[in-house]
Scaffold this motif. Structure first.
Motif, PDB file in Angstrom:
ATOM      1  N   UNK A 114      48.779 -24.777  13.869  1.00  0.00           N
ATOM      2  CA  UNK A 114      49.211 -23.468  13.716  1.00  0.00           C
ATOM      3  C   UNK A 114      49.753 -22.796  14.989  1.00  0.00           C
ATOM      4  N   UNK A 115      50.870 -22.403  14.901  1.00  0.00           N
ATOM      5  CA  UNK A 115      51.184 -21.773  16.291  1.00  0.00           C
ATOM      6  C   UNK A 115      50.216 -20.393  17.285  1.00  0.00           C
ATOM      7  N   UNK A 116      49.978 -20.128  17.906  1.00  0.00           N
ATOM      8  CA  UNK A 116      49.489 -18.984  18.834  1.00  0.00           C
ATOM      9  C   UNK A 116      50.312 -17.632  17.946  1.00  0.00           C
ATOM     10  N   UNK A 117      51.175 -17.910  18.110  1.00  0.00           N
ATOM     11  CA  UNK A 117      51.500 -16.583  17.514  1.00  0.00           C
ATOM     12  C   UNK A 117      51.778 -16.416  16.239  1.00  0.00           C
ATOM     13  N   UNK A 118      50.836 -15.909  15.431  1.00  0.00           N
ATOM     14  CA  UNK A 118      50.629 -16.521  13.905  1.00  0.00           C
ATOM     15  C   UNK A 118      51.914 -15.973  13.097  1.00  0.00           C
ATOM     16  N   UNK A 119      52.125 -14.589  13.724  1.00  0.00           N
ATOM     17  CA  UNK A 119      53.566 -13.865  13.140  1.00  0.00           C
ATOM     18  C   UNK A 119      54.450 -14.147  12.849  1.00  0.00           C
ATOM     19  N   UNK A 120      54.411 -14.746  13.974  1.00  0.00           N
ATOM     20  CA  UNK A 120      56.105 -15.619  13.907  1.00  0.00           C
ATOM     21  C   UNK A 120      56.105 -16.835  14.537  1.00  0.00           C
ATOM     22  N   UNK A 121      55.471 -17.462  13.668  1.00  0.00           N
ATOM     23  CA  UNK A 121      55.536 -19.222  13.331  1.00  0.00           C
ATOM     24  C   UNK A 121      55.313 -19.942  12.378  1.00  0.00           C
ATOM     25  N   UNK A 122      56.313 -20.765  12.275  1.00  0.00           N
ATOM     26  CA  UNK A 122      56.033 -21.830  11.126  1.00  0.00           C
ATOM     27  C   UNK A 122      55.706 -23.137  11.078  1.00  0.00           C
ATOM     28  N   UNK A 123      54.544 -22.812  10.487  1.00  0.00           N
ATOM     29  CA  UNK A 123      53.348 -24.381  11.166  1.00  0.00           C
ATOM     30  C   UNK A 123      52.989 -24.550   9.532  1.00  0.00           C
ATOM     31  N   UNK A 129      59.381 -18.438  20.205  1.00  0.00           N
ATOM     32  CA  UNK A 129      57.629 -17.612  20.262  1.00  0.00           C
ATOM     33  C   UNK A 129      56.601 -18.609  19.893  1.00  0.00           C
ATOM     34  N   UNK A 130      57.264 -18.863  19.533  1.00  0.00           N
ATOM     35  CA  UNK A 130      55.257 -19.760  18.261  1.00  0.00           C
ATOM     36  C   UNK A 130      54.215 -19.992  18.468  1.00  0.00           C
ATOM     37  N   UNK A 131      53.927 -20.276  20.205  1.00  0.00           N
ATOM     38  CA  UNK A 131      52.879 -20.280  20.984  1.00  0.00           C
ATOM     39  C   UNK A 131      52.888 -19.209  22.178  1.00  0.00           C
ATOM     40  N   UNK A 132      53.228 -18.014  21.880  1.00  0.00           N
ATOM     41  CA  UNK A 132      52.939 -16.711  22.900  1.00  0.00           C
ATOM     42  C   UNK A 132      51.871 -16.101  21.965  1.00  0.00           C
TER      43      UNK A 132
END
Length: 147
Positions: A108-117, A35-38
């Motif tokens: 960074x992933x677009x889904x900042x609340x669910x992204x390890x980056x 889900x990190x890029x949602x």
């Protein structure tokens, strides 16, 4: 008959070599997972990627890239380039800003609340970038340029 078999094998070998070179140096297909890029990308989206930009050091801020995971090199990650070498970003869990070092990018992933980056593992070496996403080709009703 023997000559025909050798000729067919030679043709197969040549086609395989050409396909390998295309997938290694020009572009390939990537299936996204997680889900990190949602909402930009969903799990199981298929992307057409190109390898020329990373080879020529033409990665730009805003590009979606595929890279080796700095924490687990057996895994690939799909993230957005947020900062380039010399840019300043807000450091993770701190008030101090951090300058992206030469030879690195901030992902960074677009889904900042669910992204390890990069907020977790810091600046990523440019050498870990494999390709740049160009086009989402699956699902068919969501075909879209990503550049």
């Amino acid at each position: 008959m023997w000559r025909r078999a050798v000729s067919g094998s030679w043709l197969t070998l040549k086609c395989g070599c050409v396909a390998h070179c295309i997938f290694q140096f020009i572009g390939d297909f990537v299936v996204c997972a997680g889900p990190s890029m949602e909402p930009t990308l969903q799990s199981n989206n298929v992307l057409l990627t190109e390898h020329i930009s990373p080879i020529l050091n033409k990665i730009q801020r805003g590009d979606i890239i595929i890279a080796k995971n700095p924490s687990n090199p057996m895994q690939n990650i799909c993230k957005r380039v947020v900062a380039l070498p010399g840019d300043t970003v807000k450091g993770p869990f701190s008030i101090r800003n951090q300058i992206v070092p030469k030879g690195h990018v901030w992902l960074e992933g677009d889904n900042s609340s669910n992204s390890a980056d990069s907020r977790v593992y810091g600046p990523v070496p440019i050498g870990l970038i494999r390709s740049r996403a160009v086009l989402r080709i699956w699902p068919l009703d969501c075909i879209r340029l990503l550049v």
